[in-house]
Motif scaffolding. Structure first.
Motif, PDB file in Angstrom:
ATOM      1  N   VAL A  39     -16.870  26.732  -2.763  1.00 42.48           N
ATOM      2  CA  VAL A  39     -16.990  26.248  -1.387  1.00 42.48           C
ATOM      3  C   VAL A  39     -15.898  25.215  -1.109  1.00 42.48           C
ATOM      4  CG1 VAL A  39     -18.479  25.034   0.247  1.00 42.48           C
ATOM      5  CG2 VAL A  39     -19.438  26.748  -1.280  1.00 42.48           C
ATOM      6  N   GLY A  40     -15.521  24.458  -2.108  1.00 40.37           N
ATOM      7  CA  GLY A  40     -14.471  23.457  -1.952  1.00 40.37           C
ATOM      8  C   GLY A  40     -13.101  24.048  -1.698  1.00 40.37           C
ATOM      9  N   ILE A  41     -12.908  25.312  -2.020  1.00 45.07           N
ATOM     10  CA  ILE A  41     -11.619  25.965  -1.781  1.00 45.07           C
ATOM     11  C   ILE A  41     -11.323  26.018  -0.291  1.00 45.07           C
ATOM     12  CG2 ILE A  41     -10.409  28.184  -1.936  1.00 45.07           C
ATOM     13  CD1 ILE A  41     -11.894  28.701  -4.533  1.00 45.07           C
ATOM     14  N   LEU A  42     -12.350  26.121   0.515  1.00 43.63           N
ATOM     15  CA  LEU A  42     -12.159  26.245   1.948  1.00 43.63           C
ATOM     16  C   LEU A  42     -11.773  24.931   2.618  1.00 43.63           C
ATOM     17  CD1 LEU A  42     -15.185  28.545   2.719  1.00 43.63           C
ATOM     18  CD2 LEU A  42     -12.806  29.199   2.434  1.00 43.63           C
ATOM     19  N   GLU A  43     -11.959  23.839   1.931  1.00 41.52           N
ATOM     20  CA  GLU A  43     -11.586  22.549   2.488  1.00 41.52           C
ATOM     21  C   GLU A  43     -10.071  22.408   2.487  1.00 41.52           C
ATOM     22  OE1 GLU A  43     -13.725  20.363   3.778  1.00 41.52           O
ATOM     23  OE2 GLU A  43     -15.358  21.738   3.283  1.00 41.52           O
ATOM     24  N   GLU A  44      -9.525  21.919   3.587  1.00 44.22           N
ATOM     25  CA  GLU A  44      -8.093  21.699   3.644  1.00 44.22           C
ATOM     26  C   GLU A  44      -7.774  20.429   2.865  1.00 44.22           C
ATOM     27  OE1 GLU A  44      -6.508  21.831   7.541  1.00 44.22           O
ATOM     28  OE2 GLU A  44      -7.554  23.673   8.030  1.00 44.22           O
ATOM     29  N   PRO A  45      -6.745  20.476   2.018  1.00 48.57           N
ATOM     30  CA  PRO A  45      -6.434  19.299   1.222  1.00 48.57           C
ATOM     31  C   PRO A  45      -5.933  18.153   2.095  1.00 48.57           C
ATOM     32  CG  PRO A  45      -4.717  20.949   0.969  1.00 48.57           C
ATOM     33  CD  PRO A  45      -5.811  21.568   1.782  1.00 48.57           C
ATOM     34  N   LYS A  46      -6.458  16.981   1.811  1.00 51.42           N
ATOM     35  CA  LYS A  46      -6.028  15.787   2.546  1.00 51.42           C
ATOM     36  C   LYS A  46      -4.968  15.084   1.726  1.00 51.42           C
ATOM     37  CE  LYS A  46     -10.311  15.070   5.003  1.00 51.42           C
ATOM     38  NZ  LYS A  46     -11.364  14.142   5.341  1.00 51.42           N
ATOM     39  N   VAL A  47      -3.810  14.966   2.311  1.00 48.46           N
ATOM     40  CA  VAL A  47      -2.705  14.310   1.626  1.00 48.46           C
ATOM     41  C   VAL A  47      -2.726  12.843   2.027  1.00 48.46           C
ATOM     42  CG1 VAL A  47      -0.208  14.224   1.345  1.00 48.46           C
ATOM     43  CG2 VAL A  47      -1.364  16.424   1.656  1.00 48.46           C
ATOM     44  N   GLU A  48      -2.976  12.008   1.088  1.00 49.84           N
ATOM     45  CA  GLU A  48      -3.015  10.575   1.329  1.00 49.84           C
ATOM     46  C   GLU A  48      -1.704   9.967   0.859  1.00 49.84           C
ATOM     47  OE1 GLU A  48      -5.208   8.615   2.838  1.00 49.84           O
ATOM     48  OE2 GLU A  48      -6.436  10.356   3.325  1.00 49.84           O
ATOM     49  N   ASN A  49      -0.880   9.646   1.794  1.00 45.67           N
ATOM     50  CA  ASN A  49       0.376   8.988   1.480  1.00 45.67           C
ATOM     51  C   ASN A  49       0.221   7.533   1.915  1.00 45.67           C
ATOM     52  OD1 ASN A  49       2.942   8.194   0.959  1.00 45.67           O
ATOM     53  ND2 ASN A  49       3.930   9.759   2.215  1.00 45.67           N
ATOM     54  N   ASP A  50       0.095   6.665   0.954  1.00 45.71           N
ATOM     55  CA  ASP A  50      -0.164   5.259   1.240  1.00 45.71           C
ATOM     56  C   ASP A  50       0.955   4.646   2.072  1.00 45.71           C
ATOM     57  OD1 ASP A  50      -1.482   2.816   1.128  1.00 45.71           O
ATOM     58  OD2 ASP A  50      -0.386   2.202  -0.666  1.00 45.71           O
ATOM     59  N   GLU A  51       2.181   5.039   1.797  1.00 49.83           N
ATOM     60  CA  GLU A  51       3.323   4.434   2.456  1.00 49.83           C
ATOM     61  C   GLU A  51       3.454   4.903   3.906  1.00 49.83           C
ATOM     62  OE1 GLU A  51       5.837   1.512   2.249  1.00 49.83           O
ATOM     63  OE2 GLU A  51       4.674   2.101   0.516  1.00 49.83           O
ATOM     64  N   SER A  52       3.065   6.136   4.203  1.00 45.99           N
ATOM     65  CA  SER A  52       3.265   6.653   5.558  1.00 45.99           C
ATOM     66  C   SER A  52       2.278   6.056   6.557  1.00 45.99           C
ATOM     67  CB  SER A  52       3.161   8.175   5.567  1.00 45.99           C
ATOM     68  OG  SER A  52       1.839   8.555   5.274  1.00 45.99           O
ATOM     69  N   ASN A  53       1.077   5.723   6.120  1.00 52.40           N
ATOM     70  CA  ASN A  53       0.083   5.158   7.026  1.00 52.40           C
ATOM     71  C   ASN A  53      -0.171   3.687   6.748  1.00 52.40           C
ATOM     72  OD1 ASN A  53      -0.408   7.337   8.641  1.00 52.40           O
ATOM     73  ND2 ASN A  53      -1.917   8.205   7.241  1.00 52.40           N
ATOM     74  N   ARG A  54       0.816   3.015   6.306  1.00 55.37           N
ATOM     75  CA  ARG A  54       0.625   1.621   5.941  1.00 55.37           C
ATOM     76  C   ARG A  54       0.523   0.721   7.167  1.00 55.37           C
ATOM     77  NH1 ARG A  54       3.361  -1.186   0.837  1.00 55.37           N
ATOM     78  NH2 ARG A  54       2.160  -3.073   0.946  1.00 55.37           N
ATOM     79  N   MET A 112      10.203   1.360   8.228  1.00 61.43           N
ATOM     80  CA  MET A 112       9.493   1.737   7.011  1.00 61.43           C
ATOM     81  C   MET A 112      10.456   2.070   5.880  1.00 61.43           C
ATOM     82  SD  MET A 112       6.517   1.086   7.791  1.00 61.43           S
ATOM     83  CE  MET A 112       5.799   1.530   6.226  1.00 61.43           C
ATOM     84  N   ASN A 113      11.573   2.694   6.172  1.00 64.70           N
ATOM     85  CA  ASN A 113      12.571   2.962   5.125  1.00 64.70           C
ATOM     86  C   ASN A 113      13.182   1.672   4.618  1.00 64.70           C
ATOM     87  OD1 ASN A 113      12.280   5.672   4.881  1.00 64.70           O
ATOM     88  ND2 ASN A 113      14.063   6.205   6.102  1.00 64.70           N
ATOM     89  N   GLY A 114      13.378   0.702   5.489  1.00 67.79           N
ATOM     90  CA  GLY A 114      13.903  -0.594   5.057  1.00 67.79           C
ATOM     91  C   GLY A 114      12.938  -1.305   4.136  1.00 67.79           C
ATOM     92  N   LYS A 115      11.646  -1.188   4.400  1.00 69.44           N
ATOM     93  CA  LYS A 115      10.648  -1.814   3.537  1.00 69.44           C
ATOM     94  C   LYS A 115      10.551  -1.086   2.194  1.00 69.44           C
ATOM     95  CE  LYS A 115       7.663  -3.892   6.966  1.00 69.44           C
ATOM     96  NZ  LYS A 115       7.753  -5.268   6.548  1.00 69.44           N
ATOM     97  N   ALA A 116      10.732   0.248   2.194  1.00 61.34           N
ATOM     98  CA  ALA A 116      10.639   1.018   0.975  1.00 61.34           C
ATOM     99  C   ALA A 116      11.829   0.721   0.064  1.00 61.34           C
ATOM    100  CB  ALA A 116      10.567   2.508   1.284  1.00 61.34           C
ATOM    101  N   VAL A 117      12.986   0.476   0.620  1.00 64.35           N
ATOM    102  CA  VAL A 117      14.186   0.194  -0.173  1.00 64.35           C
ATOM    103  C   VAL A 117      14.075  -1.178  -0.828  1.00 64.35           C
ATOM    104  CG1 VAL A 117      16.667  -0.249  -0.012  1.00 64.35           C
ATOM    105  CG2 VAL A 117      15.677   1.710   1.154  1.00 64.35           C
ATOM    106  N   LYS A 118      13.474  -2.148  -0.136  1.00 64.14           N
ATOM    107  CA  LYS A 118      13.351  -3.506  -0.673  1.00 64.14           C
ATOM    108  C   LYS A 118      12.406  -3.593  -1.845  1.00 64.14           C
ATOM    109  CE  LYS A 118      14.511  -5.792   3.627  1.00 64.14           C
ATOM    110  NZ  LYS A 118      14.047  -6.642   4.713  1.00 64.14           N
ATOM    111  N   LYS A 119      11.471  -2.668  -1.948  1.00 60.83           N
ATOM    112  CA  LYS A 119      10.477  -2.728  -3.039  1.00 60.83           C
ATOM    113  C   LYS A 119      11.038  -2.285  -4.340  1.00 60.83           C
ATOM    114  CE  LYS A 119       6.300  -2.448  -0.421  1.00 60.83           C
ATOM    115  NZ  LYS A 119       5.049  -1.818  -0.240  1.00 60.83           N
TER     116      LYS A 119
END
Length: 119
Positions: A39-54, A112-119
Motif C-alpha cells: 500500500v505504501g508503494i502508492l504514496e508519492e515520495p516526499k522529498v525533504e530538502n532542508d536547504e530549499s525550504n529554509r 540562498m546560493n550565497g548562504k550555501a557557499v558561505k557554509k
C-alpha cells in the motif's frame, strides 16, 4: 480565450478526481488482499530538502514585494501613455508582472546560493 481556460480547468479537475478515485480503489483492493506492505508503494515520495525550504517567508515576501513593484510600474506607465497598458489586447502589463515575479524568485535563489557557499 476564456473558453480555453474553462476547458483546461475542467479537464484538470476531472484528471485529479479520476486519479484520486482510482488510487483509493487500488489501495482498498490491496488492503483487502492483505498486501499491507504494498500500500505504501502508492504514496508519492516526499522529498525533504532542508536547504530549499529554509526561508519560505523570505521567498514569498520577495515575490510579493516584486509583484507589488510590478503593479506600481504598470500604473506609472499608464500615467504616461494610457493606451500602452490599458485595453483588452494589452500584453505589456502581463509581461511586466511576469518579469517582476521572476526577479523575486531569482533574488531569493541568489540569496540562498550565497548562504550555501558561505557554509
Amino acid at each position: 480565450m476564456e473558453e480555453l481556460i474553462a476547458v483546461g480547468v475542467v479537464f484538470f479537475g476531472a484528471y485529479h478526481i479520476i486519479k484520486l478515485f482510482s488510487t483509493h480503489l487500488l489501495k482498498r483492493k490491496l488492503i483487502k488482499a492483505e498486501q499491507y506492505d504494498r500500500v505504501g508503494i502508492l504514496e508519492e515520495p516526499k522529498v525533504e530538502n532542508d536547504e530549499s525550504n529554509r526561508y519560505p517567508s523570505l521567498k514569498w515576501g520577495l515575490v510579493a514585494l516584486m509583484t507589488g513593484l510590478g503593479f506600481i510600474i504598470i500604473e506609472v506607465m499608464g500615467l504616461f501613455n494610457r493606451d500602452m497598458v490599458r485595453g483588452r489586447d494589452a500584453v505589456l502589463p502581463l509581461g511586466i508582472l511576469m518579469v517582476c515575479i521572476s526577479l523575486g524568485f531569482l533574488i531569493y535563489f541568489f540569496i540562498m546560493n550565497g548562504k550555501a557557499v558561505k557554509k
